[in-house]
Write a protein that holds these residues in place. Structure first.
Motif, PDB file in Angstrom:
ATOM      1  N   ARG A 102      14.746   8.677   8.392  1.00 43.92           N
ATOM      2  CA  ARG A 102      15.060   9.458   9.893  1.00 43.92           C
ATOM      3  C   ARG A 102      13.735   9.618  10.470  1.00 43.92           C
ATOM      4  NH1 ARG A 102      18.779  14.333   7.933  1.00 43.92           N
ATOM      5  NH2 ARG A 102      20.823  13.088   7.791  1.00 43.92           N
ATOM      6  N   THR A 103      12.929  10.085  10.121  1.00 44.45           N
ATOM      7  CA  THR A 103      11.359  10.313  10.871  1.00 44.45           C
ATOM      8  C   THR A 103      10.885   8.756  11.537  1.00 44.45           C
ATOM      9  OG1 THR A 103      11.054  11.995   9.459  1.00 44.45           O
ATOM     10  CG2 THR A 103       9.093  11.204  10.855  1.00 44.45           C
ATOM     11  N   LEU A 104      11.058   8.095  10.574  1.00 44.46           N
ATOM     12  CA  LEU A 104      10.740   6.539  11.019  1.00 44.46           C
ATOM     13  C   LEU A 104      11.514   6.141  12.097  1.00 44.46           C
ATOM     14  CD1 LEU A 104       8.619   4.704   9.599  1.00 44.46           C
ATOM     15  CD2 LEU A 104      10.256   3.680   8.091  1.00 44.46           C
ATOM     16  N   ALA A 105      12.732   6.446  12.074  1.00 47.30           N
ATOM     17  CA  ALA A 105      13.741   5.884  13.076  1.00 47.30           C
ATOM     18  C   ALA A 105      13.433   6.724  14.570  1.00 47.30           C
ATOM     19  CB  ALA A 105      15.196   6.209  12.657  1.00 47.30           C
ATOM     20  N   GLU A 106      13.256   7.845  14.183  1.00 44.97           N
ATOM     21  CA  GLU A 106      12.775   8.738  15.664  1.00 44.97           C
ATOM     22  C   GLU A 106      11.492   7.945  16.297  1.00 44.97           C
ATOM     23  OE1 GLU A 106      12.315  12.788  14.402  1.00 44.97           O
ATOM     24  OE2 GLU A 106      14.470  12.541  13.836  1.00 44.97           O
ATOM     25  N   CYS A 107      10.405   7.745  15.193  1.00 39.73           N
ATOM     26  CA  CYS A 107       9.248   7.577  15.681  1.00 39.73           C
ATOM     27  C   CYS A 107       9.218   6.031  16.328  1.00 39.73           C
ATOM     28  CB  CYS A 107       8.008   7.569  14.908  1.00 39.73           C
ATOM     29  SG  CYS A 107       7.764   6.878  13.623  1.00 39.73           S
ATOM     30  N   ARG A 108       9.854   5.245  15.792  1.00 40.59           N
ATOM     31  CA  ARG A 108      10.054   3.863  16.395  1.00 40.59           C
ATOM     32  C   ARG A 108      11.163   3.772  17.371  1.00 40.59           C
ATOM     33  NH1 ARG A 108       7.746  -0.207  12.833  1.00 40.59           N
ATOM     34  NH2 ARG A 108       9.076  -1.391  13.570  1.00 40.59           N
ATOM     35  N   GLN A 109      12.009   4.919  17.354  1.00 39.18           N
ATOM     36  CA  GLN A 109      13.163   4.708  18.444  1.00 39.18           C
ATOM     37  C   GLN A 109      14.083   3.594  17.966  1.00 39.18           C
ATOM     38  OE1 GLN A 109      10.657   4.817  22.157  1.00 39.18           O
ATOM     39  NE2 GLN A 109      11.568   6.775  22.376  1.00 39.18           N
TER      40      GLN A 109
ATOM     41  N   LEU B  23       3.562  -1.825   3.900  1.00 35.94           N
ATOM     42  CA  LEU B  23       3.167  -0.419   3.952  1.00 35.94           C
ATOM     43  C   LEU B  23       4.399   0.708   3.561  1.00 35.94           C
ATOM     44  CD1 LEU B  23       0.696  -0.462   7.137  1.00 35.94           C
ATOM     45  CD2 LEU B  23       0.266  -1.317   4.953  1.00 35.94           C
ATOM     46  N   SER B  24       4.067   1.415   2.636  1.00 33.43           N
ATOM     47  CA  SER B  24       5.419   2.278   2.337  1.00 33.43           C
ATOM     48  C   SER B  24       4.917   3.816   2.741  1.00 33.43           C
ATOM     49  CB  SER B  24       5.390   2.220   0.858  1.00 33.43           C
ATOM     50  OG  SER B  24       6.485   3.097   0.463  1.00 33.43           O
ATOM     51  N   PHE B  25       5.775   4.161   3.577  1.00 32.82           N
ATOM     52  CA  PHE B  25       5.492   5.635   3.992  1.00 32.82           C
ATOM     53  C   PHE B  25       6.384   6.564   3.482  1.00 32.82           C
ATOM     54  CE2 PHE B  25       4.829   2.794   7.587  1.00 32.82           C
ATOM     55  CZ  PHE B  25       3.498   3.245   8.081  1.00 32.82           C
ATOM     56  N   SER B  26       5.917   7.774   3.111  1.00 33.87           N
ATOM     57  CA  SER B  26       6.426   8.595   2.386  1.00 33.87           C
ATOM     58  C   SER B  26       6.664   9.843   3.115  1.00 33.87           C
ATOM     59  CB  SER B  26       5.436   9.392   1.312  1.00 33.87           C
ATOM     60  OG  SER B  26       4.134   9.903   1.834  1.00 33.87           O
ATOM     61  N   GLY B  27       7.030  11.228   2.416  1.00 32.53           N
ATOM     62  CA  GLY B  27       7.365  12.249   3.069  1.00 32.53           C
ATOM     63  C   GLY B  27       6.023  12.929   4.039  1.00 32.53           C
ATOM     64  N   VAL B  28       4.855  12.244   4.167  1.00 29.14           N
ATOM     65  CA  VAL B  28       4.036  12.806   4.724  1.00 29.14           C
ATOM     66  C   VAL B  28       4.045  12.350   6.217  1.00 29.14           C
ATOM     67  CG1 VAL B  28       1.394  12.357   5.145  1.00 29.14           C
ATOM     68  CG2 VAL B  28       1.934  12.296   2.678  1.00 29.14           C
ATOM     69  N   LEU B  29       4.899  11.326   6.486  1.00 27.60           N
ATOM     70  CA  LEU B  29       5.363  10.918   7.691  1.00 27.60           C
ATOM     71  C   LEU B  29       6.134  11.787   8.590  1.00 27.60           C
ATOM     72  CD1 LEU B  29       5.068   8.038   9.456  1.00 27.60           C
ATOM     73  CD2 LEU B  29       7.449   7.983   8.707  1.00 27.60           C
ATOM     74  N   THR B  30       6.774  12.939   7.669  1.00 31.55           N
ATOM     75  CA  THR B  30       7.477  14.007   8.320  1.00 31.55           C
ATOM     76  C   THR B  30       6.673  15.559   8.784  1.00 31.55           C
ATOM     77  OG1 THR B  30       8.016  15.204   6.250  1.00 31.55           O
ATOM     78  CG2 THR B  30       9.563  13.200   7.047  1.00 31.55           C
ATOM     79  N   PHE B  31       5.502  15.347   8.278  1.00 34.78           N
ATOM     80  CA  PHE B  31       4.823  16.531   8.515  1.00 34.78           C
ATOM     81  C   PHE B  31       4.067  16.638   9.714  1.00 34.78           C
ATOM     82  CE2 PHE B  31       2.740  16.315   3.893  1.00 34.78           C
ATOM     83  CZ  PHE B  31       3.974  16.297   3.103  1.00 34.78           C
TER      84      PHE B  31
ATOM     85  N   ILE C 296       0.987  -1.124  -0.137  1.00 32.21           N
ATOM     86  CA  ILE C 296      -0.087  -0.007  -0.058  1.00 32.21           C
ATOM     87  C   ILE C 296       0.920   1.283  -0.209  1.00 32.21           C
ATOM     88  CG2 ILE C 296      -1.868   1.047   1.048  1.00 32.21           C
ATOM     89  CD1 ILE C 296      -2.538  -1.671   0.384  1.00 32.21           C
ATOM     90  N   HIS C 297       0.724   1.796  -1.021  1.00 34.13           N
ATOM     91  CA  HIS C 297       2.180   2.994  -1.277  1.00 34.13           C
ATOM     92  C   HIS C 297       1.372   4.167  -0.722  1.00 34.13           C
ATOM     93  CE1 HIS C 297       2.128   6.484  -4.032  1.00 34.13           C
ATOM     94  NE2 HIS C 297       0.962   5.923  -4.456  1.00 34.13           N
ATOM     95  N   CYS C 298       2.360   4.835  -0.423  1.00 32.59           N
ATOM     96  CA  CYS C 298       2.120   6.096   0.469  1.00 32.59           C
ATOM     97  C   CYS C 298       1.087   6.041   1.625  1.00 32.59           C
ATOM     98  CB  CYS C 298       1.763   7.338  -0.622  1.00 32.59           C
ATOM     99  SG  CYS C 298       1.857   9.001   0.046  1.00 32.59           S
TER     100      CYS C 298
ATOM    101  N   ARG D 164       2.254   8.691  12.431  1.00 39.10           N
ATOM    102  CA  ARG D 164       3.499   8.137  13.039  1.00 39.10           C
ATOM    103  C   ARG D 164       3.457   7.295  14.189  1.00 39.10           C
ATOM    104  NH1 ARG D 164       5.253  13.748  11.923  1.00 39.10           N
ATOM    105  NH2 ARG D 164       4.147  14.520  13.720  1.00 39.10           N
ATOM    106  N   GLU D 165       2.315   7.227  14.833  1.00 37.70           N
ATOM    107  CA  GLU D 165       1.779   6.385  15.744  1.00 37.70           C
ATOM    108  C   GLU D 165       1.741   4.854  14.903  1.00 37.70           C
ATOM    109  OE1 GLU D 165      -1.065   7.998  17.981  1.00 37.70           O
ATOM    110  OE2 GLU D 165       0.322   9.511  18.761  1.00 37.70           O
ATOM    111  N   ILE D 166       1.068   4.965  13.908  1.00 38.67           N
ATOM    112  CA  ILE D 166       0.658   3.592  13.150  1.00 38.67           C
ATOM    113  C   ILE D 166       2.211   3.122  12.617  1.00 38.67           C
ATOM    114  CG2 ILE D 166      -0.440   2.900  10.902  1.00 38.67           C
ATOM    115  CD1 ILE D 166      -2.529   4.476  11.318  1.00 38.67           C
TER     116      ILE D 166
END
Ligand code: SF4
Ligand code: ZN
Length: 471
Positions: free
Chosen positions: A231-238, A176-184, A156-158, A191-193
């Protein structure tokens, strides 16, 4: 900073006018920034050849074939039209396709019809599916469940959907593919998902030229920016960034089967002829495709060591008729030539008919087709008249005495498959002299006597096969 880390942008559109005259520099800049792999995703069938040509220029650039739901009204497509582009060695997925009820640029029935065609093509080509879904979660789920999830899964893209959608997709094997939206700034719920998704199911993407991540928001996006999503993914997943990089790149390579595509630039990787034509006794077997719409529990294709007798029949792409003919060599000495292999030969109807005609021209004695009996269901017409004079015998996997047992053993992607096999057995007799239904003795729940009875009533021969013996 990221010399040791390699990222993969699973979704970009390098053919868009935003990059005119520049896309090569942009791809190379991404590689320099540590983005080792990019998939440039198809949105128009008319652009499929351009994308393939672009992907052929660089080893780590891949392409997909599809029509974006926005364009469904200009390009209503058939399964065959999609498949016509899928044999290119750099094509790693079908899509993007799906439903966009936010913009509704195309009428919904047309979006749905196109989406169904893509799903069917993914089943047949044995490729993963790239799904675009916006404000259409329920309809997306209903269509995917109705058509069946392709054997190679998809993404499931973006992903910007709900928790329910994430759970539904993960339960069916999607990534699941995460895009720049994750950084908004406003994307905290997303980010919680993202923090909850199993690490082996996450991809990252840019959707370039759109959706530039913070701090580039509003500007033209480029694949190099996928690092900001990571990077955002790394932050929100610690999780350390290096772990995100290696996991998402591994997921990317696994989903798109990148190591199966070691294709030299601009050329088709040759297929070993031993994989295309192999002998058992005095019969010559031909391996025509890797695709099929079933997922049989006893099929060696899904085992760790996909061997039939001692042959490894793994196909990295579908062979052409000319390649099969070259691999066969002289055919006059064999008792029969059999279309068989790790997939369903009739998915490549034109190819098997071409090859059969060649076998006949060159004095082959007998041509047999081993089939799942779903050709008419897949092609949505009676294809059996085309067998006349070319195919002398068909062996059809009846498999079971009833639909429930069949569905359990074969896990068909298409509704009506069992009935489709029975109908096929009925009509094929008019065009092929020798028709045999088969079932496997020892397969769980199979009643051989009842299967034999069905064959009798249909007026075809019956043969019992042994478990774990194919070919
Ligand atoms: S046994 Fe044949 S039809 Fe069944 S999954 Fe394997 S290749 Fe497909
Ligand atoms: Zn896209």
């Amino acid at each position: 900073m990221t010399t040791a880390m390699v990222f993969a942008d699973s979704h970009a559109h390098l053919d868009f006018p935003d990059y005119q005259g520049e896309w090569e520099q942009i791809f190379l800049a991404a590689q320099q920034a540590g983005v080792g792999y990019v998939t440039t995703v198809g949105t128009r069938l008319a652009g499929a050849e351009t994308l393939c040509a672009m992907a052929s220029r660089f080893p780590n650039l891949y392409a997909t074939v599809g029509v974006h739901p926005h364009h469904a009204k200009e390009e209503p497509i058939t399964v065959e039209e999609i498949l016509a582009h899928c044999d290119h060695p750099k094509v790693v997925a079908i899509g993007e396709s799906g439903l966009d009820f936010h913009y509704d640029f195309s009428p919904r029935p047309q979006q749905e019809a196109n989406f169904r065609a893509h799903i069917r093509a993914a089943h047949i080509a044995d490729l993963p599916l790239i799904v675009h879904t916006r404000e259409a979660e329920e309809a997306t789920r209903a269509i995917l469940d109705d058509e069946g999830i392709p054997g190679r899964g998809g993404v499931i893209h973006c992903f910007t959907g709900t928790k329910e959608m994430a759970e539904w997709a993960l339960a069916r094997g999607f990534h699941l593919s995460f895009s720049g939206v994750l950084t908004f700034r406003t994307a905290q719920p997303l980010r919680e998902i993202a923090a909850q998704v199993p690490l082996d199911r996450i991809l990252i993407e840019t959707d370039s030229p759109y959706l530039a991540p913070v701090p580039f928001r509003g500007k033209r996006n480029v694949p190099a920016h996928v690092v900001y999503v990571a990077r955002t993914l790394a932050e929100c997943r610690q999780t350390p960034l290096s772990e995100i990089a290696s996991a998402t790149t591994e997921n990317y390579k696994r989903l798109f089967r990148i190591d199966s595509h070691p294709v030299p630039e601009g050329s088709k990787a040759p297929l070993p002829s031993a994989t295309l034509a192999y002998t058992i006794g005095n019969s010559l077997y031909l391996n025509v495709t890797r695709g099929c719409t079933l997922r049989c529990r006893y099929c060696p294709k899904w085992q760790d060591e996909p061997l039939v007798h001692h042959y490894d029949l793994t196909l990295h792409r579908n062979p052409t008729a000319a390649e099969l003919i070259a691999a066969m060599g002289e055919v006059g000495g064999y008792d029969e030539v059999v279309f068989c292999g790790f997939g369903e030969p009739t998915l490549r109807l034109a190819v098997i008919l071409d090859v059969a005609a060649d076998i006949k021209r060159r004095g082959g004695k007998r041509v047999r087709l081993n089939t799942d009996g779903l050709a008419n269901l897949v092609h949505r017409r009676d294809v059996t008249p085309a067998f006349c004079g070319l195919i002398d015998a068909v062996s059809v996997s009846l498999t079971a005495q009833d639909q429930t047992t069949y569905d359990r053993l074969c896990q068909p992607a298409l509704a009506g498959s069992y009935q489709g096999v029975l109908d096929f057995l009925r009509v094929v007799q008019a065009h092929v002299p020798h028709v045999t239904a088969t079932a496997i003795d020892g397969a769980e729940g199979v009643d051989i006597a009842a299967c034999r009875k069905i064959a009798e009533v249909l007026g075809v021969h019956f043969r019992v096969r042994l478990l774990n013996r194919l070919g």
